[in-house]
Write a protein that holds these residues in place. Structure first.
Motif, mmCIF file in Angstrom:
data_model
loop_
_atom_site.group_PDB
_atom_site.id
_atom_site.type_symbol
_atom_site.label_atom_id
_atom_site.label_comp_id
_atom_site.label_asym_id
_atom_site.label_seq_id
_atom_site.Cartn_x
_atom_site.Cartn_y
_atom_site.Cartn_z
ATOM 1 N N GLY A 197 -25.797 1.794 125.049
ATOM 2 C CA GLY A 197 -24.361 1.551 125.139
ATOM 3 C C GLY A 197 -23.521 2.625 124.470
ATOM 4 O O GLY A 197 -22.421 2.939 124.902
ATOM 5 N N GLY A 198 -24.022 3.184 123.388
ATOM 6 C CA GLY A 198 -23.289 4.227 122.684
ATOM 7 C C GLY A 198 -22.332 3.696 121.641
ATOM 8 O O GLY A 198 -21.411 4.394 121.218
ATOM 9 N N GLU A 199 -22.541 2.469 121.185
ATOM 10 C CA GLU A 199 -21.669 1.912 120.151
ATOM 11 C C GLU A 199 -22.050 2.491 118.797
ATOM 12 O O GLU A 199 -23.215 2.521 118.426
ATOM 13 C CB GLU A 199 -21.818 0.388 120.132
ATOM 14 N N VAL A 200 -21.054 2.966 118.058
ATOM 15 C CA VAL A 200 -21.279 3.616 116.766
ATOM 16 C C VAL A 200 -20.509 2.861 115.697
ATOM 17 O O VAL A 200 -19.312 2.590 115.870
ATOM 18 C CB VAL A 200 -20.828 5.089 116.784
ATOM 19 N N HIS A 201 -21.196 2.545 114.596
ATOM 20 C CA HIS A 201 -20.553 1.868 113.484
ATOM 21 C C HIS A 201 -20.886 2.621 112.203
ATOM 22 O O HIS A 201 -22.044 2.667 111.784
ATOM 23 C CB HIS A 201 -21.021 0.416 113.381
ATOM 24 N N VAL A 202 -19.863 3.226 111.610
ATOM 25 C CA VAL A 202 -20.016 3.948 110.360
ATOM 26 C C VAL A 202 -19.500 3.078 109.236
ATOM 27 O O VAL A 202 -18.336 2.651 109.259
ATOM 28 C CB VAL A 202 -19.253 5.285 110.393
ATOM 29 N N ARG A 203 -20.379 2.805 108.243
ATOM 30 C CA ARG A 203 -20.004 1.889 107.163
ATOM 31 C C ARG A 203 -20.070 2.588 105.813
ATOM 32 O O ARG A 203 -21.134 3.035 105.397
ATOM 33 C CB ARG A 203 -20.964 0.688 107.121
ATOM 34 N N ASP A 204 -18.929 2.738 105.167
ATOM 35 C CA ASP A 204 -18.852 3.210 103.780
ATOM 36 C C ASP A 204 -19.748 4.434 103.544
ATOM 37 O O ASP A 204 -20.492 4.520 102.564
ATOM 38 C CB ASP A 204 -19.256 2.079 102.834
ATOM 39 N N LEU A 205 -19.644 5.409 104.440
ATOM 40 C CA LEU A 205 -20.558 6.557 104.431
ATOM 41 C C LEU A 205 -20.169 7.576 103.360
ATOM 42 O O LEU A 205 -18.986 7.920 103.220
ATOM 43 C CB LEU A 205 -20.553 7.243 105.809
ATOM 44 N N GLU A 206 -21.173 8.045 102.621
ATOM 45 C CA GLU A 206 -20.973 9.112 101.647
ATOM 46 C C GLU A 206 -22.112 10.120 101.797
ATOM 47 O O GLU A 206 -23.282 9.759 101.717
ATOM 48 C CB GLU A 206 -20.968 8.554 100.225
ATOM 49 N N LEU A 228 -17.965 13.566 102.470
ATOM 50 C CA LEU A 228 -17.474 12.328 103.097
ATOM 51 C C LEU A 228 -17.611 11.223 102.067
ATOM 52 O O LEU A 228 -18.671 11.049 101.454
ATOM 53 C CB LEU A 228 -18.278 11.976 104.347
ATOM 54 N N THR A 229 -16.533 10.460 101.880
ATOM 55 C CA THR A 229 -16.531 9.433 100.834
ATOM 56 C C THR A 229 -15.970 8.137 101.405
ATOM 57 O O THR A 229 -14.804 8.095 101.830
ATOM 58 C CB THR A 229 -15.683 9.866 99.632
ATOM 59 N N GLY A 230 -16.808 7.112 101.442
ATOM 60 C CA GLY A 230 -16.335 5.798 101.887
ATOM 61 C C GLY A 230 -15.816 5.796 103.309
ATOM 62 O O GLY A 230 -14.905 5.027 103.632
ATOM 63 N N LEU A 231 -16.367 6.581 104.173
ATOM 64 C CA LEU A 231 -15.886 6.672 105.559
ATOM 65 C C LEU A 231 -16.365 5.456 106.340
ATOM 66 O O LEU A 231 -17.572 5.163 106.401
ATOM 67 C CB LEU A 231 -16.403 7.955 106.207
ATOM 68 N N THR A 232 -15.412 4.768 106.960
ATOM 69 C CA THR A 232 -15.729 3.566 107.742
ATOM 70 C C THR A 232 -14.903 3.562 109.013
ATOM 71 O O THR A 232 -13.682 3.736 108.969
ATOM 72 C CB THR A 232 -15.431 2.290 106.941
ATOM 73 N N PHE A 233 -15.554 3.423 110.147
ATOM 74 C CA PHE A 233 -14.876 3.217 111.434
ATOM 75 C C PHE A 233 -15.914 2.761 112.443
ATOM 76 O O PHE A 233 -17.118 2.861 112.211
ATOM 77 C CB PHE A 233 -14.163 4.489 111.910
ATOM 78 N N SER A 288 -9.002 13.077 106.438
ATOM 79 C CA SER A 288 -8.487 13.923 105.364
ATOM 80 C C SER A 288 -9.303 13.640 104.118
ATOM 81 O O SER A 288 -9.529 12.477 103.776
ATOM 82 C CB SER A 288 -7.006 13.631 105.109
ATOM 83 N N GLY A 289 -9.734 14.700 103.461
ATOM 84 C CA GLY A 289 -10.481 14.542 102.223
ATOM 85 C C GLY A 289 -11.763 13.754 102.380
ATOM 86 O O GLY A 289 -12.205 13.103 101.435
ATOM 87 N N GLY A 290 -12.374 13.807 103.548
ATOM 88 C CA GLY A 290 -13.628 13.096 103.768
ATOM 89 C C GLY A 290 -13.462 11.623 104.055
ATOM 90 O O GLY A 290 -14.445 10.878 104.067
ATOM 91 N N ARG A 291 -12.248 11.183 104.299
ATOM 92 C CA ARG A 291 -11.979 9.778 104.580
ATOM 93 C C ARG A 291 -11.232 9.646 105.897
ATOM 94 O O ARG A 291 -10.639 10.597 106.389
ATOM 95 C CB ARG A 291 -11.141 9.142 103.462
ATOM 96 N N ALA A 292 -11.251 8.434 106.446
ATOM 97 C CA ALA A 292 -10.468 8.130 107.646
ATOM 98 C C ALA A 292 -9.113 7.588 107.183
ATOM 99 O O ALA A 292 -9.028 6.482 106.646
ATOM 100 C CB ALA A 292 -11.176 7.101 108.509
ATOM 101 N N VAL A 293 -8.060 8.368 107.360
ATOM 102 C CA VAL A 293 -6.735 7.927 106.894
ATOM 103 C C VAL A 293 -5.988 7.180 107.981
ATOM 104 O O VAL A 293 -5.108 6.380 107.686
ATOM 105 C CB VAL A 293 -5.907 9.122 106.400
ATOM 106 N N GLU A 294 -6.321 7.417 109.240
ATOM 107 C CA GLU A 294 -5.743 6.671 110.354
ATOM 108 C C GLU A 294 -6.797 6.550 111.445
ATOM 109 O O GLU A 294 -7.551 7.505 111.695
ATOM 110 C CB GLU A 294 -4.503 7.370 110.925
ATOM 111 N N TYR A 295 -6.833 5.358 112.096
ATOM 112 C CA TYR A 295 -7.789 5.177 113.192
ATOM 113 C C TYR A 295 -7.271 4.079 114.105
ATOM 114 O O TYR A 295 -7.253 2.910 113.752
ATOM 115 C CB TYR A 295 -9.162 4.806 112.644
ATOM 116 N N ASP A 296 -6.808 4.499 115.269
ATOM 117 C CA ASP A 296 -6.325 3.536 116.254
ATOM 118 C C ASP A 296 -6.058 4.293 117.544
ATOM 119 O O ASP A 296 -6.344 5.498 117.642
ATOM 120 C CB ASP A 296 -5.062 2.830 115.757
ATOM 121 N N SER A 297 -5.443 3.598 118.499
ATOM 122 C CA SER A 297 -5.102 4.247 119.758
ATOM 123 C C SER A 297 -3.952 5.222 119.532
ATOM 124 O O SER A 297 -3.173 5.075 118.574
ATOM 125 C CB SER A 297 -4.707 3.207 120.800
#
Length: 1563
Positions: free
Chosen positions: A1292-1301, A1312-1317, A1520-1529
């Motif tokens: 399917g190609g579904e990707v889940h990134v959880r609190d990645l460092e 990358l610090t605490g990256l989640t999407f 920005s800075g290894g984090r996801a600051v915005e994520y949407d359409s």
């Protein structure tokens, strides 16, 4: 006294008078050209220091020299007075002549005392040594004549005078030549400062030996710099100063003529001295034969021959040492340095040919044959070509193959690494053919006098029969060596491509496939090496068999004719034939080496005579083209080369001009024309002529005179970065102007980047900017151009790799800011809308010509009305894109599908601006090294290196067989000599005493022919002797066959092990190690292990067996001989250990000094256009010369220390021979046969011990290569543990990134610090953010190049950390920003391992707009320009050639071809990292449509700086800075007040277009 004695005395006096006359002339001549700074000596090599000037003294030599001439003159006066008193007349003529000689010697000593110039004094002292040498001749004769008489006074006078002459000679050659001098504050090599005695005995490097003995570890800076005779700059200037219009060979020979002359002179002298020991041995045995026969012999006479034997060995040893030193130190190394300098300077002047050979464009000849992934040795089966048939198989001619290799960067580097070495090696071997001829003449002449014509003729007739075999196997060996070199070229090419494209290989998990591909090429190389080895074994059988059978046939014939074999004849002839054996062993190998060198020289000469970049531009006030037709440079006219025709334009000075056009329309070609890097087929190009570098005085630049109106700076389509600090890359050799530097950094938006670099602007940048992001590389190269003094800036597509807001910042503050005020700027870009407001002049390219060129038209409001149509055409695709977006949206997941509805992620609503760093001072601590220094082991080669290599050869069983075979061979050699001893013992000297009386010639033997019946013992010994001789031939060849088999086995195993590890090494290691360093181990080190290491080990075993044989012979002869042999072995071992301590370090330094040359050369070739545009060729040439000189120093001292050892071995060996020969003469019970047996081994033993210890040293040095290889086989590799996912994963190609460092190294902070999407199935997600935000790090984490410290990445329900690494990467796909292409064809780049059909490949090309639409730059027109037909698309044929790195394609075309490769693979999850950054917007829009269609249902993560690429995606991830600051359409993010994405849209320069796409998509 005899008349001839008086004549000799008078002749000597005349010679001394001539020498004194020369001395007088030299003294009256003005001092030499050396200058004096105050009281310090100075010459071409350097200047003396205060300390070295004080240390330079000749007081001792002057005092002792004066004392010698006074004593000698006094003895001569006493002789005259004695003759007057005894004979009652005023002396004899002889005494007066001697007195005159000493008067002349005193006069010459006076000249030496008067000389003040050190070089003048040195020359006068040498003339004095010649006079002493002439004078001692008559005294030596008198000494020998008076030896048996009782004239005590005369004998005492002769002995004293002889001693004084010898002392005077030694003292005269002990005068130092000059003080030690220094260059650049560093000591210069002391050869030209040493005395002649020191030079002859190689004493001047003794302090290095002592330092190494004391435990000092030498570095490059500890080695003295070489004198001007071996410096790259001096050698290059000398070559250039020779008369032009001549071939390179003639100019090299003319420059090195004195050295070649000296080499040939020493060759002849060495050949003459070769038979000296045999003459002495023969005469000693004759004396012993006479003693055995009961005759009265003189012990003193025998001792004279013993002394002559020792002196002959010493003199021959020193001459031989100097022969090799002239070859290596004065020819080999200078020639290699000179050729390296010539090749590099030529590379800086040659045409930068980016295309391929037109003759081969239709073929699929590649640097390496593709191999199946299963590891088979055969090439892959042919695939269908465009015509549905088999693709053509072509075998290129050797010359074409060489020329093709030289067009690759690594092929050019190969000229220095391989070909220059072969030419240098041939230089020190070339005179050996003459030496072999002289040695054979001398040996055969002596053999004729010793054995007679019938016996010698019988032996030579056998040699004539063997000659055809020799010629046949020599030709076969040469052919095989050519195959080996061709195979090594192919191996080098495929390795270079693999290492250059290692990221792509690892991203696609193609390590196994590439390992098999490279090993297939390696197997072909080893097959060629084995063929050469087999030819070598056959040659060895001939070399061994020829002399052995020659001696057997000659001795047998002699015995049959004379009925007996006296010891003097037998053992002297065996020793003589041993010399002939050595000579004949040289000839085939020398011939093949010379032929190999000739092939290499022709390759170098072809390159040196290749086309240079001509001055295709004319001097003008502005940049102007008048009806110009231009094409990329080509080696040969290519009717299909892309051409821009009828170009008419004039860029206004001091203004911004913009060049645009579709991908591949020739924009970069137009810029290259300004730089003079094109072929001008018609018309003219005018460009302001910049000042040459030496007239610019860059070191004195200041703000008042900084800008030079006519100077040019260039930013290429592919950013070129040096392996240097950040600051050095920006300043590019200019002095640091702090205010200008800060302004440039700010204008290029690099402040924030410097803040995150670990050491500020002192941070080391890896080769090609490997540790920088794409945007950083572009901006650093732009900063370099802005910081430069250039008034003309040529900029190629600088916005393609930067964010929209950064691009706007660069446009406003760099391109149109204060830093560029008044500078002419010519910019190629697809971002026309961004540049239009400040553009003065615009050019539009299309259809192979200029569609428009003129000033920008503006409206009444001052707004531009550009003719450039990229944006207009882009507008035509907006409706389609919005419609497609709307359709996709209807079926897309809900905005809240991922649980993120507020437009932000990780609790952040904006990026934090990093603090400003101190960009001038950088970090307070010393900057960290990104590219680590190449490691060097210390001390002895570790035992585990030996054991692992021995195991690789076959282990204990293999080496047991080696010992058995080699000991068997030596046993046969010993048995043959013992049979000869028993045989000659049967000879009754007394029965032949009358017949063997010597004639007037000492060496002519007259013996009656015997016709009697031969006794049974004679037949027995003949049979035994010939049987052992035949056994020597068979075992001698078999031992090398066995060794070669083990060598091949070890090389195969070690190569596979090292290749396996390097391909799977962590990416960070591969990034921090230069490619040249790895290639050096795969090539130079394996060249050693393929053939040299096992050979040296086997030679050591051979010589150990020989030493054991000598000890066995000594036990038979006398315990005293065993004692002498043991003492010799101990003394030689003592010197060898001294030598090894130093030589090992020199070898390691030499091995590591090669890599910087290759790395620098490779970097310079990659950036040659930039270097020439900035007019930095002299700077880079000097930098290359420095690297070549460093390598030459290590190589020079490696060979110098070898000669140091050789000279000491010569003295020790002569002493050993003297002692043993004295024992033979003195001991009772030693008959002539046993003495001959002993002397034969004695003469051989010295050579054997020397050879043993030298080979042991060679093994130790050669094992350095194995040590370096094993170091890489022990590198850590990426872990491949884990489970195999389902075959259909990811479905399917579904990707889940959880609190990645993640972090790049354990000791580095996380990137990358605490990256989640979360990415839903089949979604298209755009990833944006400024440089350093972590976009590329996210990509690396997805492919597990960076392992998670915390958190996880889950794809379709599986944590990627639990999946086998190779499987994970093979199921994902990525298209990198820097496209990776390999030399070959369009087909081989789309489908490297031939898993898809032609129709599928063509369809992919259509999808990415490379064929089927409006055609671009892959087209060409006939060179004559009489017609202007439409250009033929290079991608129309899958068999079209792609040059190395895809250099014959534009950057955009390379990106599109990589995209087509991904379409062919059709992955379920794909990452695009700026995959279309260099493509025009129209093509980009069409490609995005193709991506949507081709990857429908696939999940896409797209990193982009061009927002128009991703603005209609399902979601946008702003980092920005290894984090996801915005994520949407995009719609949601655009509606966030003060949002990061909204700010990026508004500052992009195309905000209205982007907003319209988003808002119309909402409807």
């Amino acid at each position: 006294m005899l008349a001839w004695d008086l004549g000799l005395q008078i002749a000597v006096a005349a010679g001394v008078a001539v020498s004194a006359g020369f001395a007088s002339t030299k003294l009256r001549r003005r001092p030499y050209d050396e200058k004096v700074d105050g009281h310090l000596y100075q010459d071409k090599d350097g200047i003396a220091s205060e300390e070295s000037q004080r240390a330079f003294s000749v007081k001792v030599q002057n005092v002792l020299g004066s004392l010698i001439v006074l004593l000698g003159f006094g003895i001569a006066v006493a002789g005259v007075l004695y003759e007057t008193a005894v004979r009652r007349h005023f002396g004899g003529v002889e005494e007066w002549v001697r007195l005159g000689v000493w008067a002349l010697l005193a006069l010459q000593q006076l000249y030496v005392l008067r000389a003040r110039d050190p070089l003048q004094r040195f020359d006068l002292a040498l003339l004095g040594s010649v006079s002493y040498l002439l004078a001692l001749g008559p005294y030596a004769i008198s000494f020998y004549a008076l030896l048996h008489h009782e004239h005590n006074l005369r004998f005492g006078a002769a002995t004293s005078s002889l001693a004084l002459c010898i002392s005077g000679f030694l003292l005269s050659i002990a005068y130092p030549r000059k003080p030690i001098v220094y260059s650049g504050g560093r000591r210069v090599d002391g050869e030209m400062a040493a005395s002649m005695l020191g030079r002859v005995t190689f004493a001047w490097p003794s302090y290095i030996i002592e330092a190494c003995r004391g435990g000092k570890q030498f570095e490059y800076e500890d080695l003295p710099v070489l004198d001007h005779r071996v410096r790259a700059r001096d050698l290059f200037d000398a070559y250039e100063a020779t008369a032009g219009g001549r071939t390179a060979l003639w100019r090299l020979l003319r420059h090195h003529a004195p050295q070649f002359g000296l080499q040939y002179f020493l060759t002849v002298v060495d050949a003459v001295l070769m038979i000296g020991p045999q003459i002495a041995m023969y005469n000693l045995l004759r004396i012993l034969e006479a003693r055995d026969a009961g005759g009265r012999v003189s012990t003193a006479g025998a001792l004279v021959w013993v002394f002559a034997l020792a002196v002959g060995i010493v003199v021959a040893g020193f001459v031989n040492n100097w022969f090799w030193w002239v070859g290596y130190g004065m020819l080999n190394i200078p020639l290699r340095v000179q050729l390296a300098a010539l090749i590099f300077t030529k590379a800086m002047r040659r045409k930068d040919i980016k295309g391929v050979d037109p003759k081969k464009e239709s073929t699929t000849v590649e640097p390496a044959d593709l191999a199946e992934a299963d590891g088979t040795e055969e090439a892959v089966p042919p695939v269908k070509g465009d015509d549905g048939g088999k693709k053509p198989e072509a075998k290129a001619e050797d010359d074409d193959a060489n020329a093709s290799m030289q067009k690759t960067r690594q092929g050019v580097i190969n000229l220095i690494g391989v070909d220059a070495k072969r030419v240098g090696d041939a230089a020190n071997l070339n005179s050996m053919l003459l030496g072999a001829a002289c040695r054979l003449i001398m040996a055969l002449t002596f053999a004729y006098k010793l054995l007679g014509l019938p016996s010698l003729a019988a032996g030579l007739s056998l040699q004539l029969i063997i000659i055809p075999l020799n010629i046949h196997f020599t030709r076969q060996y040469t052919t095989k060596q050519d195959e080996v070199m061709a195979a090594r070229d192919r191996k080098l090419a495929v390795l270079n491509e693999a290492l250059s494209g290692i990221r792509q290989i690892k991203f696609a998990a193609l390590e196994d496939a590439w390992e098999n591909r490279i090993m297939a090429v390696r197997e072909k190389e080893l097959k060629a090496v084995w063929g050469a080895m087999m030819a070598d074994v056959c040659l060895m059988a001939v070399w061994i068999g020829g002399p052995v059978l020659l001696s057997a046939v000659t001795i047998t014939t002699y015995t049959l004719l004379h009925g007996g074999l006296p010891p003097s004849v037998a053992f002297t002839s065996i020793s003589l034939f041993s010399q002939i054996e050595n000579v004949l062993a040289w000839i085939p190998e020398m011939t093949t080496n010379l032929m190999d060198a000739w092939v290499s020289f022709k390759r170098i000469n072809t390159y040196l005579e290749g086309p240079e970049r001509g001055d295709v531009t004319q001097n003008g006030e502005t940049i102007e083209m008048v009806d110009a037709s231009i094409a990329w440079p080509a080696g040969e006219p290519d009717p299909e080369a892309f051409t821009l025709r009828h170009v008419n334009l004039a860029f206004p000075p001091g203004e911004l001009s913009v060049v645009s056009g579709r991908t591949g329309s020739g924009k970069s070609l137009l810029l290259a024309a300004i730089l003079g890097e094109v072929e001008v087929l018609a018309g003219s190009i005018k460009v302001p002529r910049p000042l040459p570098e030496h007239e610019r005085h860059d070191d004195k630049a200041h703000p008042g005179n900084w800008i030079l109106e006519s100077a040019i700076a260039y930013v290429g389509q592919q950013p070129w970065i040096e392996n240097a600090s950040f600051r050095a890359n920006v300043t590019f050799g200019l002095p640091l102007d702090e205010s200008r530097y800060r302004a440039v950094i700010s204008a290029c938006a690099l402040d924030a980047d410097l803040a995150i670099l670990p050491d500020g602007d002192s941070t080391e940048i890896g080769a090609s900017g490997i540790n920088l992001s794409g945007g950083q590389r572009w901006r650093i190269t732009l900063a370099r151009a802005l910081y430069s003094r250039a008034g003309i800036l040529i900029l190629d597509d600088i916005f393609s790799a930067v964010d929209a807001h950064v691009g706007k910042h660069i446009f406003e503050h760099a391109l149109t800011g204060d830093i560029c005020e008044g500078r002419t700027r010519v910019l190629v870009t697809h971002h026309v809308a961004l540049c239009a407001p400040r553009t003065k002049y615009e050019v539009r390219l299309g259809n192979g010509t200029v569609e428009y060129a003129g000033y920008v038209q503006r409206t009444e409001d001052g707004e531009p009305q550009p003719v450039l149509t990229d944006d207009t055409e882009a507008e035509e695709t907006i409706a389609e894109r919005v419609a497609l977006f709307h359709e996709a949206e209807n079926g897309a997941p809900n905005d809240t599908a991922n649980g993120t509805t507020n437009g932000t992620a990780n609790g952040e609503n904006g990026a934090t601006k990093p603090p400003t760093a101190d960009i001038i001072d950088g970090a307070p601590k010393a900057p960290r090294k990104f590219v680590e220094e190449e490691t060097r082991e210390e001390g002895w080669i570790r035992w585990h290196v030996y054991t692992r290599y021995l195991d690789a050869c076959g282990g204990v069983p293999f080496w047991v067989v080696v010992i058995v075979i080699f000991s068997g061979y030596q046993s046969i050699v010993l048995a043959r000599s013992w049979v000869l001893r028993l045989w000659t013992q049967q000879y009754k000297a007394e029965s032949f005493s009358a017949a063997w009386a010597p004639t007037t010639s000492t060496f002519i033997i007259s013996a009656p022919l015997r016709t009697t019946e031969f006794p049974a013992s004679l037949k027995f010994y003949l049979s035994l002797y010939t049987g052992f001789a035949s056994g020597m031939v068979l075992t001698g060849a078999l031992r090398w066959l066995w060794i070669f088999s083990g060598s091949i086995k070890a090389s195969r195993l070690l190569f596979r092990s090292m290749l396996h590890v390097v391909l799977r090494a962590p990416l960070r290691w591969l990034d921090t190690v230069p490619v040249g360093r790895v290639l050096n181990r795969f090539t130079a080190d394996f060249n050693v292990t393929d053939m040299s290491v096992a050979n040296s080990l086997a030679a050591c075993v051979t010589y150990i067996m020989m030493v054991i044989g000598v000890f066995a012979a000594g036990i038979i002869v006398s315990p005293w001989m065993v004692l002498c042999a043991a003492l010799l072995l101990l003394v030689c071992t003592h010197y060898s250990l001294y030598y090894l301590n130093a030589a090992r370090q020199m070898k390691r330094l030499e091995s590591t000094a090669k890599s910087p040359i290759f790395d620098f050369f490779s970097a310079a070739l990659a950036g040659v256009t930039t270097i020439r545009a900035f007019d930095k060729t002299p700077t880079f040439t000097n930098a290359m010369f420095t690297r070549v000189d460093i390598h030459a120093r290590a190589l020079y001292y490696q060979w110098l220390l070898n000669r140091w050892l050789g000279s000491r071995f010569a003295v020790v060996g002569a002493l050993f021979s003297f002692v043993v020969a004295t024992l033979v003469v003195s001991l009772k019970g030693m008959d002539a046969a046993l003495s001959g047996f002993a002397l034969g081994f004695t003469l051989h033993y010295t050579e054997v011990v020397s050879a043993l210890l030298r080979n042991f040293a060679q093994v130790e040095l050669g094992m350095n290569a194995a040590e370096r290889i094993l170091e890489y086989t022990d590198l850590p590799t990426e872990p491949d543990a884990g489970a195999d996912p389902p075959a259909a994963w990811p479905s399917g190609g579904e990707v889940h990134v959880r609190d990645l460092e993640v972090a790049y190294a354990p000791d580095l902070p996380p990137v990358l610090t605490g990256l989640t999407f979360k990415v839903g199935k089949g979604e298209r997600v755009g990833v944006v953010g400024r440089t350093g935000a972590g976009k590329s790090s996210l990509t690396l984490a997805l492919f597990r190049f960076l392992e998670a410290r915390k958190g996880s990445i889950v794809i379709d329900g599986l944590d990627i950390a639990s999946i086998r690494l190779g499987v994970l990467r093979s199921r994902l796909a990525i298209i990198p920003q820097d496209p990776v292409l390999f030399s070959g064809t369009v087909r081989s780049n789309l489908d490297p391992f031939e898993r898809h059909g032609d129709e599928e490949l063509r369809e992919a090309l259509v999808r990415v707009q490379l064929v089927g639409g409006e055609e671009g730059s892959g087209v060409a027109t006939p060179v004559d320009g009489t017609q202007t037909p439409g250009n033929t698309n290079v991608f129309a044929s899958l068999g079209s050639a792609i040059s190395e790195g895809g250099q014959n394609l534009s950057q955009g075309q390379r990106q599109l071809l990589c995209l087509a490769r991904a379409i062919v693979a059709r992955p379920q999850l794909m990452v695009l990292d700026e995959a279309t950054s260099a493509v025009d917007k129209v093509t980009d829009g069409l490609i995005q449509r193709s991506i949507r269609e081709e990857f429908e249902g696939s999940t896409l993560l797209v990193i982009a700086h061009r927002l128009s690429t991703i603005v209609d995606f399902d979601r946008i991830l702003v980092m920005s800075g290894g984090r996801a600051v915005e994520y949407d359409s995009p719609r949601v993010l655009l509606g966030i007040e003060g949002g990061v994405f909204r700010g990026m849209v508004e500052s992009s320069g195309e905000g209205e277009v982007l907003r319209e796409i988003i808002m119309r998509g909402r409807e």
